[in-house]
Structure formats: structure tokens, C-alpha cells
Design a protein around this motif. Sequence first.
Motif, PDB file in Angstrom:
ATOM      1  N   GLU A  43     -23.573 -64.055  20.181  1.00 56.14           N
ATOM      2  CA  GLU A  43     -22.991 -65.377  20.394  1.00 56.14           C
ATOM      3  C   GLU A  43     -21.522 -65.306  20.796  1.00 56.14           C
ATOM      4  O   GLU A  43     -21.059 -66.057  21.655  1.00 56.14           O
ATOM      5  CB  GLU A  43     -23.134 -66.212  19.124  1.00 56.14           C
ATOM      6  N   LYS A  44     -20.758 -64.435  20.160  1.00 58.01           N
ATOM      7  CA  LYS A  44     -19.318 -64.394  20.364  1.00 58.01           C
ATOM      8  C   LYS A  44     -18.820 -63.080  20.966  1.00 58.01           C
ATOM      9  O   LYS A  44     -17.630 -62.918  21.212  1.00 58.01           O
ATOM     10  CB  LYS A  44     -18.591 -64.645  19.034  1.00 58.01           C
ATOM     11  N   GLY A  45     -19.721 -62.137  21.146  1.00 63.97           N
ATOM     12  CA  GLY A  45     -19.305 -60.863  21.708  1.00 63.97           C
ATOM     13  C   GLY A  45     -18.568 -59.979  20.722  1.00 63.97           C
ATOM     14  O   GLY A  45     -17.755 -59.129  21.115  1.00 63.97           O
ATOM     15  N   TYR A  46     -18.820 -60.153  19.417  1.00 56.53           N
ATOM     16  CA  TYR A  46     -18.176 -59.323  18.406  1.00 56.53           C
ATOM     17  C   TYR A  46     -18.856 -57.954  18.338  1.00 56.53           C
ATOM     18  O   TYR A  46     -19.988 -57.777  18.801  1.00 56.53           O
ATOM     19  CB  TYR A  46     -18.248 -59.980  17.034  1.00 56.53           C
ATOM     20  N   ASP A  47     -18.156 -57.030  17.724  1.00 62.18           N
ATOM     21  CA  ASP A  47     -18.687 -55.687  17.486  1.00 62.18           C
ATOM     22  C   ASP A  47     -19.139 -55.604  16.035  1.00 62.18           C
ATOM     23  O   ASP A  47     -18.351 -55.864  15.118  1.00 62.18           O
ATOM     24  CB  ASP A  47     -17.610 -54.645  17.777  1.00 62.18           C
ATOM     25  N   LEU A  48     -20.386 -55.239  15.812  1.00 67.61           N
ATOM     26  CA  LEU A  48     -20.916 -55.177  14.445  1.00 67.61           C
ATOM     27  C   LEU A  48     -20.142 -54.175  13.583  1.00 67.61           C
ATOM     28  O   LEU A  48     -20.135 -54.291  12.358  1.00 67.61           O
ATOM     29  CB  LEU A  48     -22.397 -54.817  14.481  1.00 67.61           C
ATOM     30  N   ASP A  49     -19.461 -53.221  14.207  1.00 68.52           N
ATOM     31  CA  ASP A  49     -18.655 -52.270  13.436  1.00 68.52           C
ATOM     32  C   ASP A  49     -17.468 -52.951  12.752  1.00 68.52           C
ATOM     33  O   ASP A  49     -16.873 -52.392  11.821  1.00 68.52           O
ATOM     34  CB  ASP A  49     -18.132 -51.153  14.347  1.00 68.52           C
ATOM     35  N   ASP A  50     -17.095 -54.140  13.223  1.00 65.30           N
ATOM     36  CA  ASP A  50     -15.966 -54.879  12.642  1.00 65.30           C
ATOM     37  C   ASP A  50     -16.408 -55.860  11.570  1.00 65.30           C
ATOM     38  O   ASP A  50     -15.584 -56.604  11.033  1.00 65.30           O
ATOM     39  CB  ASP A  50     -15.212 -55.640  13.741  1.00 65.30           C
ATOM     40  N   ALA A  51     -17.714 -55.892  11.258  1.00 67.76           N
ATOM     41  CA  ALA A  51     -18.237 -56.852  10.286  1.00 67.76           C
ATOM     42  C   ALA A  51     -18.062 -56.344   8.860  1.00 67.76           C
ATOM     43  O   ALA A  51     -18.200 -55.151   8.584  1.00 67.76           O
ATOM     44  CB  ALA A  51     -19.706 -57.123  10.561  1.00 67.76           C
ATOM     45  N   HIS A  52     -17.751 -57.268   7.954  1.00 62.02           N
ATOM     46  CA  HIS A  52     -17.602 -56.967   6.527  1.00 62.02           C
ATOM     47  C   HIS A  52     -18.374 -57.998   5.726  1.00 62.02           C
ATOM     48  O   HIS A  52     -18.396 -59.186   6.076  1.00 62.02           O
ATOM     49  CB  HIS A  52     -16.131 -57.017   6.093  1.00 62.02           C
ATOM     50  N   ILE A  53     -18.986 -57.566   4.651  1.00 60.26           N
ATOM     51  CA  ILE A  53     -19.549 -58.492   3.671  1.00 60.26           C
ATOM     52  C   ILE A  53     -18.473 -58.708   2.616  1.00 60.26           C
ATOM     53  O   ILE A  53     -18.058 -57.780   1.931  1.00 60.26           O
ATOM     54  CB  ILE A  53     -20.841 -57.930   3.036  1.00 60.26           C
ATOM     55  N   LEU A  54     -18.000 -59.928   2.498  1.00 62.85           N
ATOM     56  CA  LEU A  54     -16.872 -60.230   1.618  1.00 62.85           C
ATOM     57  C   LEU A  54     -17.318 -60.598   0.209  1.00 62.85           C
ATOM     58  O   LEU A  54     -16.704 -60.187  -0.766  1.00 62.85           O
ATOM     59  CB  LEU A  54     -16.039 -61.365   2.222  1.00 62.85           C
ATOM     60  N   VAL A  55     -18.348 -61.397   0.104  1.00 57.86           N
ATOM     61  CA  VAL A  55     -18.865 -61.805  -1.212  1.00 57.86           C
ATOM     62  C   VAL A  55     -20.385 -61.851  -1.113  1.00 57.86           C
ATOM     63  O   VAL A  55     -20.927 -62.429  -0.163  1.00 57.86           O
ATOM     64  CB  VAL A  55     -18.330 -63.186  -1.640  1.00 57.86           C
ATOM     65  N   GLN A  56     -21.067 -61.269  -2.064  1.00 55.87           N
ATOM     66  CA  GLN A  56     -22.524 -61.256  -2.018  1.00 55.87           C
ATOM     67  C   GLN A  56     -23.109 -61.914  -3.266  1.00 55.87           C
ATOM     68  O   GLN A  56     -22.402 -62.233  -4.216  1.00 55.87           O
ATOM     69  CB  GLN A  56     -23.041 -59.819  -1.917  1.00 55.87           C
ATOM     70  N   ASN A  57     -24.451 -62.111  -3.231  1.00 54.51           N
ATOM     71  CA  ASN A  57     -25.206 -62.655  -4.362  1.00 54.51           C
ATOM     72  C   ASN A  57     -24.698 -64.019  -4.835  1.00 54.51           C
ATOM     73  O   ASN A  57     -24.598 -64.275  -6.034  1.00 54.51           O
ATOM     74  CB  ASN A  57     -25.205 -61.661  -5.534  1.00 54.51           C
TER      75      ASN A  57
END
Length: 224
Positions: A43-57
Motif C-alpha cells: 500500500e505504501k511502499g514500505y520495507d518489511l525490514d523496517d517493521a516493528h511490533i511495539l505492543v502485543q497481546n
Amino acid sequence: MKLTGEFWETLGPHYVYGYQHPDGSWKYIGKAVGNRVTHHVAEKGYDLDDAHILVQNLPDDKTAALVESLLIHLNNPSDNKVAGHHKEIFVMSKLKGMFKNFTDAQRNFHFEKGEFLERHREVFYPSVGGGTSSGQGFSIWSASRDATQVIINSSKDGLQVQFKVNHSTAETASELFSNLRETVEGPLSEDYDLSFAPAKTGGIISFMVESEVDAVDLWKDFVS
């Protein structure tokens, strides 16, 4: 890298994710379920390598929206077009400042003006020339003496004292204001931050004082 459905389930019913710029600042922060975080690659042309999970559960969407909004507020990501849900609750203010705003909102300056005059009736009643009050503050002023008055202003910002010259003749007004400045500047400049505002009809000398005792003493000195 193929991310499996079992992996997404470990992030919980809801989670918050973000994409970072190379310098470590945040590009985008959002809430998600399942593999929503990967959709921005297309959608935005981001790189998945730059993705972070900040808060889970996170248990539900409402909680996820609250956490998302807080993290957006704290990190100001460049690509978020809106600040998130519930942004109005993140005040990030000092407790004392919030209490002052609360108490200021409870003040009734109409009553305060009457109480102020009554507390110092022996000083004010022989010499007061008038007064006014509003939701923002009150003012009282002395009767004019040689086209000059002393004024006490009370507001949420504190107490202010003014010496005001008002004369219809410009030359006389200028002379009176100059004389007033010479009279008060020496004795008061060491203790107060004086502000001078000359005008065609005279001018005003203004300064803040720390207490009503200071204001009343200055009034007494003027009218005596």
C-alpha cells in the motif's frame, strides 16, 4: 522470509506496530490484527525490514486504539495523517500546572473584587475612584491626582500595579509622564520589572507584584 499464520496468532488478538526511518525516527504507527502490518509493503511502499511490533497481546480493539494513540502522540510519526483515537486524554502536563488551571477556573473575580476591597477597606474606601470585574479578572483604580492614578489589576496571571497619566493636553501629558517615571523608576526598578508605555495623553507604567500586601502598600504610598 515467510511469516506463518501461527506466528501472527502469537501477537494476540490485537497489537500495535510501527515502521521506522533509517535514522530511527518513526514513519508510521498503527494498530492491527493478523498480518495487517505487512499490507503497508504494497500500500505504501514500505520495507518489511523496517517493521516493528511495539505492543502485543492487547485484548480488544479499544485498548489497541488507546495504545496506538499514545505512541503516535509520543513519537510523532511522519506518515500518520491523524493523531489516533482518544488523543485528547494525553495531556502530558505537570500536576501543579493542571491544579492551577483547575483552581483558576473556579475563581469568581466579581466576589474577589468585593473581598479584596473589604479586606483593605481602611486603605481603599477613602481613595478608590472606581472598579470593574469580569470572568477574567478585576481592576480597581484611585481617584485622579494631578491627572495620575494608581490601578491594581488581578487576573489568573497574578497581581499587576499600574501608574497611569491621562491628560488632554499632549505637552502637559508628556511632562507629567516624564516626572512620574523619574519618581518611580529609581525606587521600584530594583524590585520590579517595570514596563513603560508612553502615549499622547500620558502613558502607563506597569509591573507585576508578588502579593496583595505589596499592591496595597504601593497604593497607600501613592494616595498618601
